[in-house]
Every structure is written in C-alpha cells, then in structure tokens.
Design an enzyme around this catalytic site. Structure first.
Site, PDB file in Angstrom:
ATOM      1  N   ASN A   1    -111.431  46.886 145.679  1.00 30.39           N
ATOM      2  CA  ASN A   1    -110.120  47.498 145.920  1.00 30.39           C
ATOM      3  C   ASN A   1    -109.509  46.800 147.131  1.00 30.39           C
ATOM      4  O   ASN A   1    -109.955  47.012 148.254  1.00 30.39           O
ATOM      5  CB  ASN A   1    -110.325  49.004 146.183  1.00 30.39           C
ATOM      6  N   TRP A   2    -108.520  45.975 146.857  1.00 27.30           N
ATOM      7  CA  TRP A   2    -107.909  45.204 147.953  1.00 27.30           C
ATOM      8  C   TRP A   2    -107.025  46.064 148.856  1.00 27.30           C
ATOM      9  O   TRP A   2    -106.664  45.648 149.945  1.00 27.30           O
ATOM     10  CB  TRP A   2    -107.048  44.080 147.382  1.00 27.30           C
ATOM     11  N   LYS A   3    -106.594  47.223 148.379  1.00 28.38           N
ATOM     12  CA  LYS A   3    -105.633  48.063 149.118  1.00 28.38           C
ATOM     13  C   LYS A   3    -104.375  47.240 149.436  1.00 28.38           C
ATOM     14  O   LYS A   3    -104.013  46.361 148.652  1.00 28.38           O
ATOM     15  CB  LYS A   3    -106.301  48.655 150.362  1.00 28.38           C
TER      16      LYS A   3
ATOM     17  N   HIS B   1    -107.528  57.836 144.487  1.00 29.17           N
ATOM     18  CA  HIS B   1    -108.276  57.331 145.648  1.00 29.17           C
ATOM     19  C   HIS B   1    -108.000  58.258 146.837  1.00 29.17           C
ATOM     20  O   HIS B   1    -106.895  58.790 146.971  1.00 29.17           O
ATOM     21  CB  HIS B   1    -107.841  55.897 145.961  1.00 29.17           C
TER      22      HIS B   1
ATOM     23  N   GLU C   1    -107.275  57.764 149.804  1.00 35.30           N
ATOM     24  CA  GLU C   1    -106.082  57.432 150.606  1.00 35.30           C
ATOM     25  C   GLU C   1    -104.815  57.943 149.931  1.00 35.30           C
ATOM     26  O   GLU C   1    -103.855  58.329 150.601  1.00 35.30           O
ATOM     27  CB  GLU C   1    -106.032  55.912 150.848  1.00 35.30           C
TER      28      GLU C   1
ATOM     29  N   GLU D   1    -116.785  58.671 146.103  1.00 35.86           N
ATOM     30  CA  GLU D   1    -116.529  58.066 147.401  1.00 35.86           C
ATOM     31  C   GLU D   1    -116.355  59.149 148.465  1.00 35.86           C
ATOM     32  O   GLU D   1    -115.265  59.745 148.580  1.00 35.86           O
ATOM     33  CB  GLU D   1    -115.237  57.248 147.355  1.00 35.86           C
TER      34      GLU D   1
ATOM     35  N   GLY E   1    -114.379  52.874 154.804  1.00 30.24           N
ATOM     36  CA  GLY E   1    -113.872  52.042 155.900  1.00 30.24           C
ATOM     37  C   GLY E   1    -114.424  52.393 157.270  1.00 30.24           C
ATOM     38  O   GLY E   1    -113.882  51.961 158.282  1.00 30.24           O
TER      39      GLY E   1
ATOM     40  N   SER F   1    -118.050  51.886 152.401  1.00 25.88           N
ATOM     41  CA  SER F   1    -118.767  50.970 153.306  1.00 25.88           C
ATOM     42  C   SER F   1    -119.912  50.200 152.647  1.00 25.88           C
ATOM     43  O   SER F   1    -120.936  49.944 153.289  1.00 25.88           O
ATOM     44  CB  SER F   1    -119.265  51.736 154.543  1.00 25.88           C
TER      45      SER F   1
ATOM     46  N   GLY G   1    -114.244  48.350 149.143  1.00 24.83           N
ATOM     47  CA  GLY G   1    -112.955  48.077 149.790  1.00 24.83           C
ATOM     48  C   GLY G   1    -113.034  46.818 150.625  1.00 24.83           C
ATOM     49  O   GLY G   1    -112.898  45.702 150.135  1.00 24.83           O
ATOM     50  N   GLY G   2    -113.293  46.989 151.930  1.00 26.13           N
ATOM     51  CA  GLY G   2    -113.277  45.882 152.898  1.00 26.13           C
ATOM     52  C   GLY G   2    -114.016  44.639 152.446  1.00 26.13           C
ATOM     53  O   GLY G   2    -113.475  43.521 152.524  1.00 26.13           O
TER      54      GLY G   2
HETATM   55  P1  PGA Z   1    -114.703  50.478 151.987  1.00 26.72           P
HETATM   56  O1  PGA Z   1    -113.633  51.155 151.011  1.00 26.72           O
HETATM   57  O2  PGA Z   1    -115.663  49.700 151.123  1.00 26.72           O
HETATM   58  O3  PGA Z   1    -113.887  49.574 152.874  1.00 26.72           O
HETATM   59  O4  PGA Z   1    -115.376  51.575 152.727  1.00 26.72           O
HETATM   60  C1  PGA Z   1    -114.018  51.731 149.801  1.00 26.72           C
HETATM   61  C2  PGA Z   1    -112.810  52.235 149.055  1.00 26.72           C
HETATM   62  O5  PGA Z   1    -111.830  52.626 149.676  1.00 26.72           O
HETATM   63  O6  PGA Z   1    -112.806  52.282 147.803  1.00 26.72           O
END
Ligand code: PGA
Length: 246
Positions: free
Chosen positions: A7-9, A91, A93, A161, A167, A204, A225-226
């Site tokens: 997930n690039w966000k 998600h 966020e 998640e 993150g 993470s 994500g990251g």
């Molecule tokens: P992260 O994000 O791997 O940076 O913790 C995961 C996500 O938001 O799906």
C-alpha cells in the site's frame, strides 16, 4: 501460496514510479508468492502496463456511490474500465482521518463486487480498544457490517491490521496475530458463511520480521505500507516468507 500486498498510500512521484518499475523488474520473484500493489489512482494505468505480469495492481480506495454529485470521488465502474483488479476498502486511515463508517465501507465493498473489483477489507482495533479487551468485538462488528449482504459467490480478502501497529514499528506477538486471524476466519465462516478466505496481517511488516510474524499457517500473507515503497524490500518480504516450510 502466500499473498504480499503493498500500500503506497499518498507516496511516490512519477519519477519515483519509473524508478520503482525498473527496480521491481530486476528482482527475481519467488514462485509461490502472489504480489499486489495498491497505488495512487494516477499510476494505475502505467503500473498495470509495466508490471501486471509480475504483480497485481489495484487502488487504495473507491467511492461508495456509482456516479453523481460526489466531487473528487472515483467510482468502481470507472476503475473497472482501467483494469483495476482490487481495491483496499476501510483502511484504518480512511476510517480515522476520513471518518468512514462501517455502512459506507459496506457500500464500497458492494460497489467493488458489482464491478468486478476484488475488495480487500481492512479491519483492526485501536490501542485503546485492545487495552480494554475489545479486539474481538471490534473485529466482529467491522467484519459483519462491512460484509453485510455480499453475494456468496464472490471472492475477497481481509487484512487484519491493528491500528496501533500501522507505521509505528510496533507489532503484536506472532501468537496474538495467529489468535486474531483465527478469530477473523471463524467470524467469516460462522457469520458470513465464507470458508477459505485469504486473511493477511498488516502493521509494520518488513523483510526482517516477516518470517516470524507471518509464520502461522492461518496467516496467508501481509499488507505492507512503508516497506512496500522500496521495490527490493517489498519483494524480499515475499522471498523471506517463501522460505517458511509448512
Ligand atoms: P505499515 O502500514 O506497513 O507502514 O505499518 C501498513 C498499512 O497501512 O497497511
């Protein structure tokens, strides 16, 4: 088969995307890992053209409506014209920063199904909910409301998640991940009548901790994500998992 979705966000400029494609193409991929990337809408077409043979390409969000007066929204129908194969839905966020409700998330899931896009429904508890012992209650509510009224024939993925692990560099223990993913599968079987659904862990995940966090056989892969912003790291997560013997 293991599933590694990224997930690039709201990250990556066009020149970053070009560099990413080059780097991804250099990697040798493990045969028993399925890769997918949720990219910003603008890069869907380009990423599909360049990488779809190696990696499924999807998006991070979709509108709950079909069309009309919803300035700034992108519908599932529009996305299907561009061969979008999946969309993240709900998600944390989106739930927290954009105040998406379970009812809206359910509409989004249904719109995905109507338009041939596979939803990846994201669920998970906040730190406070965890501390109050409400994790299972939260998961059950998010799953049953988010998947209400879905056609039984359709396939989807669930990403577990924990909000507090996204993150932050914090993660649940492998045992907690196993327990919660088993619970997600139980709810899917008993309440949604769906058996054999792919359930990912997210929060993470990186190449170093992937093997340990995703070791249990009920954990079908990861949503990253990251670490998905670097093509090599992203592929390495899958490679490290592929070495897990079952
Ligand atoms: P992260 O994000 O791997 O940076 O913790 C995961 C996500 O938001 O799906």
């Amino acid at each position: 088969m293991k599933y590694i979705f990224g997930n690039w966000k709201e990250n990556n400029t066009l020149s970053d995307v070009n560099a990413y494609i080059k780097e991804f193409k250099k990697q040798s991929l493990p045969t028993d890992v399925h890769y997918g990337l949720a990219v910003p809408y603008l890069y869907l077409q380009k990423m599909n053209k360049k990488l779809s043979k190696k990696c499924e390409i999807g998006v991070q969000n979709v509108s709950f409506s079909e069309k009309g007066e919803y300035t700034g929204e992108i519908s599932a129908k529009m996305l299907s014209d561009f061969f979008c194969s999946f969309s993240l839905v709900g998600h944390s966020e989106r739930r927290q920063k954009f105040k998406e409700t379970n009812e809206e998330i359910n509409q989004k899931v249904l719109k995905c199904f109507e338009n041939g896009i596979m939803p990846i429904l994201c669920v998970g508890e906040t730190k406070q909910e965890k501390d109050e012992g409400k994790t299972k209650k939260v998961l059950k509510t998010q799953l049953t409301k988010g998947l209400s009224g879905i056609p039984l024939s359709k396939q989807f993925i669930v990403a577990y998640e924990p909000v507090w692990a996204i993150g932050t560099g914090l993660t649940p223990t492998p045992k907690e991940i196993e327990e919660n993913i088993k619970y997600v599968k139980k709810v899917l079987e008993e309440n949604i009548k769906k058996i054999g659904i792919t359930v990912l862990y997210g929060g993470s995940v990186n190449p170093q901790n992937a093997k340990e966090l995703l070791n249990a056989s009920c954990v079908d892969g990861a949503l990253v994500g990251g670490a998905s912003l670097n093509a090599k790291k992203f592929v390495d997560i899958g490679k490290n998992l592929a070495n897990v013997r079952r």
